[in-house]
Design an enzyme around this catalytic site. Sequence first.
Site, PDB file in Angstrom:
ATOM      1  CB  VAL A 218     -12.808  26.796 -66.379  1.00  0.00           C
ATOM      2  CG1 VAL A 218     -11.950  28.016 -66.703  1.00  0.00           C
ATOM      3  CG2 VAL A 218     -14.280  27.196 -66.329  1.00  0.00           C
TER       4      VAL A 218
ATOM      5  CB  VAL B  99     -17.826  39.379 -64.488  1.00  0.00           C
ATOM      6  CG1 VAL B  99     -19.163  39.991 -64.925  1.00  0.00           C
ATOM      7  CG2 VAL B  99     -17.601  39.604 -63.008  1.00  0.00           C
TER       8      VAL B  99
ATOM      9  CE  LYS C 253     -21.026  34.678 -63.725  1.00  0.00           C
ATOM     10  NZ  LYS C 253     -21.913  33.867 -64.548  1.00  0.00           N
TER      11      LYS C 253
HETATM   12  P1  NAP Z   1     -15.552  21.872 -62.629  1.00  0.00           P
HETATM   13  O1  NAP Z   1     -15.772  21.407 -64.009  1.00  0.00           O
HETATM   14  O2  NAP Z   1     -16.380  21.302 -61.536  1.00  0.00           O
HETATM   15  O3  NAP Z   1     -13.999  21.664 -62.279  1.00  0.00           O
HETATM   16  C1  NAP Z   1     -13.470  21.830 -61.006  1.00  0.00           C
HETATM   17  C2  NAP Z   1     -12.066  21.256 -60.982  1.00  0.00           C
HETATM   18  O4  NAP Z   1     -11.468  21.535 -59.730  1.00  0.00           O
HETATM   19  C3  NAP Z   1     -12.013  19.724 -61.163  1.00  0.00           C
HETATM   20  O5  NAP Z   1     -10.906  19.387 -61.965  1.00  0.00           O
HETATM   21  C4  NAP Z   1     -11.823  19.194 -59.750  1.00  0.00           C
HETATM   22  O6  NAP Z   1     -11.057  18.014 -59.690  1.00  0.00           O
HETATM   23  C5  NAP Z   1     -11.008  20.331 -59.133  1.00  0.00           C
HETATM   24  N1  NAP Z   1     -11.230  20.453 -57.683  1.00  0.00           N
HETATM   25  C6  NAP Z   1     -12.361  20.811 -57.059  1.00  0.00           C
HETATM   26  N2  NAP Z   1     -12.160  20.807 -55.722  1.00  0.00           N
HETATM   27  C7  NAP Z   1     -10.880  20.435 -55.528  1.00  0.00           C
HETATM   28  C8  NAP Z   1     -10.077  20.239 -54.376  1.00  0.00           C
HETATM   29  N3  NAP Z   1     -10.553  20.429 -53.141  1.00  0.00           N
HETATM   30  N4  NAP Z   1      -8.792  19.861 -54.542  1.00  0.00           N
HETATM   31  C9  NAP Z   1      -8.300  19.653 -55.783  1.00  0.00           C
HETATM   32  N5  NAP Z   1      -9.003  19.827 -56.907  1.00  0.00           N
HETATM   33  C10 NAP Z   1     -10.274  20.204 -56.777  1.00  0.00           C
HETATM   34  O7  NAP Z   1     -15.748  23.468 -62.526  1.00  0.00           O
HETATM   35  P2  NAP Z   1     -15.629  24.535 -63.713  1.00  0.00           P
HETATM   36  O8  NAP Z   1     -16.947  24.629 -64.411  1.00  0.00           O
HETATM   37  O9  NAP Z   1     -14.416  24.307 -64.486  1.00  0.00           O
HETATM   38  O10 NAP Z   1     -15.534  25.899 -62.869  1.00  0.00           O
HETATM   39  C11 NAP Z   1     -14.332  26.279 -62.255  1.00  0.00           C
HETATM   40  C12 NAP Z   1     -14.436  27.728 -61.773  1.00  0.00           C
HETATM   41  O11 NAP Z   1     -14.656  28.575 -62.896  1.00  0.00           O
HETATM   42  C13 NAP Z   1     -15.588  28.017 -60.816  1.00  0.00           C
HETATM   43  O12 NAP Z   1     -15.194  29.028 -59.910  1.00  0.00           O
HETATM   44  C14 NAP Z   1     -16.672  28.557 -61.745  1.00  0.00           C
HETATM   45  O13 NAP Z   1     -17.600  29.379 -61.062  1.00  0.00           O
HETATM   46  C15 NAP Z   1     -15.833  29.349 -62.698  1.00  0.00           C
HETATM   47  N6  NAP Z   1     -16.437  29.599 -64.003  1.00  0.00           N
HETATM   48  C16 NAP Z   1     -16.990  28.564 -64.701  1.00  0.00           C
HETATM   49  C17 NAP Z   1     -17.515  28.773 -65.961  1.00  0.00           C
HETATM   50  C18 NAP Z   1     -18.137  27.673 -66.768  1.00  0.00           C
HETATM   51  O14 NAP Z   1     -18.668  27.947 -67.854  1.00  0.00           O
HETATM   52  N7  NAP Z   1     -18.087  26.429 -66.340  1.00  0.00           N
HETATM   53  C19 NAP Z   1     -17.457  30.060 -66.509  1.00  0.00           C
HETATM   54  C20 NAP Z   1     -16.862  31.112 -65.771  1.00  0.00           C
HETATM   55  C21 NAP Z   1     -16.352  30.848 -64.525  1.00  0.00           C
HETATM   56  P3  NAP Z   1     -11.583  16.627 -60.328  1.00  0.00           P
HETATM   57  O15 NAP Z   1     -11.634  16.882 -61.807  1.00  0.00           O
HETATM   58  O16 NAP Z   1     -10.580  15.648 -59.966  1.00  0.00           O
HETATM   59  O17 NAP Z   1     -12.949  16.411 -59.753  1.00  0.00           O
HETATM   60  N1  HSE Z   2     -22.746  28.976 -64.432  1.00  0.00           N
HETATM   61  C1  HSE Z   2     -22.279  30.189 -65.012  1.00  0.00           C
HETATM   62  C2  HSE Z   2     -23.301  30.688 -66.020  1.00  0.00           C
HETATM   63  C3  HSE Z   2     -20.945  29.963 -65.647  1.00  0.00           C
HETATM   64  O1  HSE Z   2     -24.207  29.919 -66.392  1.00  0.00           O
HETATM   65  O2  HSE Z   2     -23.233  31.849 -66.407  1.00  0.00           O
HETATM   66  C4  HSE Z   2     -20.275  31.239 -66.086  1.00  0.00           C
HETATM   67  O3  HSE Z   2     -19.844  31.994 -65.007  1.00  0.00           O
END
Ligand code: NAP
Ligand code: HSE
Length: 437
Positions: A20, A138, A210
């Site tokens: 994200v 959400v 959500k």
């Molecule tokens: P991700 O790819 O795992 O990225 C997490 C990021 O946070 C990474 O850059 C990681 O650093 C950093 N991080 C994690 N713990 C940390 C800490 N303790 N200190 C410093 N940096 C830290 O996760 P994501 O998919 O982007 O999701 C992020 C958020 O958005 C979550 O709450 C998720 O539920 C929400 N979300 C995701 C999606 C989706 O489609 N993926 C959609 C809606 C909402 P490193 O890169 O160095 O490991």
């Molecule tokens: N893991 C979540 C999904 C990302 O599959 O809907 C979006 O919040």
Amino acid sequence: MTQEREKSPVRISLLGCGTVGGGVLRLLQENKDFLGLRAGGEIEVTHVLVKSPNKPRVAECKKEWLTTDPEVIFGDPRVDLVVEVMGGEQPAYDYIQRAIAAGKGVVTANKLLIAKHGPELVEQAIKNRTDLAFEASVGGGIPIIRTLREALASDSVASVHGILNGTCNYILTRMREGMSFGVALQQAQELGYAEADPTLDVGGHDAAQKLVVMSMLAFGASVNAGEIMVEGISEIEEVDLQFADRFGYRIKHLGIGYDRGERVELRVHPALVRKNSVLANVDGVLNGVFVEGRALGPCLLVGRGAGDMPTAVSVVADIVDVARSRIEGQPGLATRGIQLKHRPVMPIEEVETRYYLRFAVGDHPGVLGHIASALGAESVSIEQMVQEGRALEADDAVPVCIITHRCQEGAVRRALKAIESQVFLKGAPRILRIEDV
Ligand code: NAP
Ligand code: HSE
């Protein structure tokens, strides 16, 4: 005052730069010119907090922004806005609290955190006259939070039915096309849809978080998430998809909410929906939320529910809103519109709907009669019943499928308990709910 502010940019720091966060940096760069116009001033990135500074990042992430030290961000009074896209409860919760306490605006995509601590964080933000925005928590790129908070501020919402997890919807869609659960999940992970821990997706917990967040906006409800019945999709078998199809339904994983006066009915589970219903045709990673407003009537929002760019659309829209509110000297205005009251969740036994029941039974005379009498004893009336095939060996099981009329879940559960002790049963009965949406 406003003119003076327009000259200085709004400075933002990202906590996290994964799927994200990377999308957010790309979108901020791609749409830089008009984002500044829409916000009323330039949006400038100052820092990006990560865990591993040497990991490859999107090209838009400048090396000099990267830090592993949160104090660089919280110790910098010039940072106006913190964008939390790291996920998890801690340290994200501490960081958001610190940002709000310092009067910084907060944008987050973290549904786990908002579901667990949303009411308290909203109150803290209102007290500190700052913004807490969480559109991306959400429905990925679907503007459901904004729709409920702003567009439907005039109406009272009677119910919401949502395909809220892109990973589950992707898996169920691929399974319908013949792919195995495992391969479909692996693809969803490779496409960046799944959570770091995918059991949160397939176990239904991501959708439950959500639903909790959505019910804050839809019903003004602050709820105890532990009271919500949550089922995932890991136990859905091919045979259920086939029977559903034969009865004229598709199986979708839904988050369901009804306004029930003093209480709210909230539940998360796979459900049979008619093939010609609007949600039945929301496939793949798409999410869909069907809102029933008392004055408006039905309203459907469909869009990509996960992935870097769709989610970035929601995060960056929040950044623009919060930046504008600060530039115009009105921080916290949108958050002040969120009014919450604690509401108990209706126990699942009191929920009334129709049911799909599948039994694996020995192929003996009288079996159907036993099942029908047990259901009848609890006043569960049968709408349709199908027994598939014949057992080749004496010990083989055959599936018996039943669709019930509308009844209380408590009655169905009591009837199943009575059937469970019967020797003809060759496995645990499958119970799926049917939603007429
Ligand atoms: P991700 O790819 O795992 O990225 C997490 C990021 O946070 C990474 O850059 C990681 O650093 C950093 N991080 C994690 N713990 C940390 C800490 N303790 N200190 C410093 N940096 C830290 O996760 P994501 O998919 O982007 O999701 C992020 C958020 O958005 C979550 O709450 C998720 O539920 C929400 N979300 C995701 C999606 C989706 O489609 N993926 C959609 C809606 C909402 P490193 O890169 O160095 O490991
Ligand atoms: N893991 C979540 C999904 C990302 O599959 O809907 C979006 O919040």
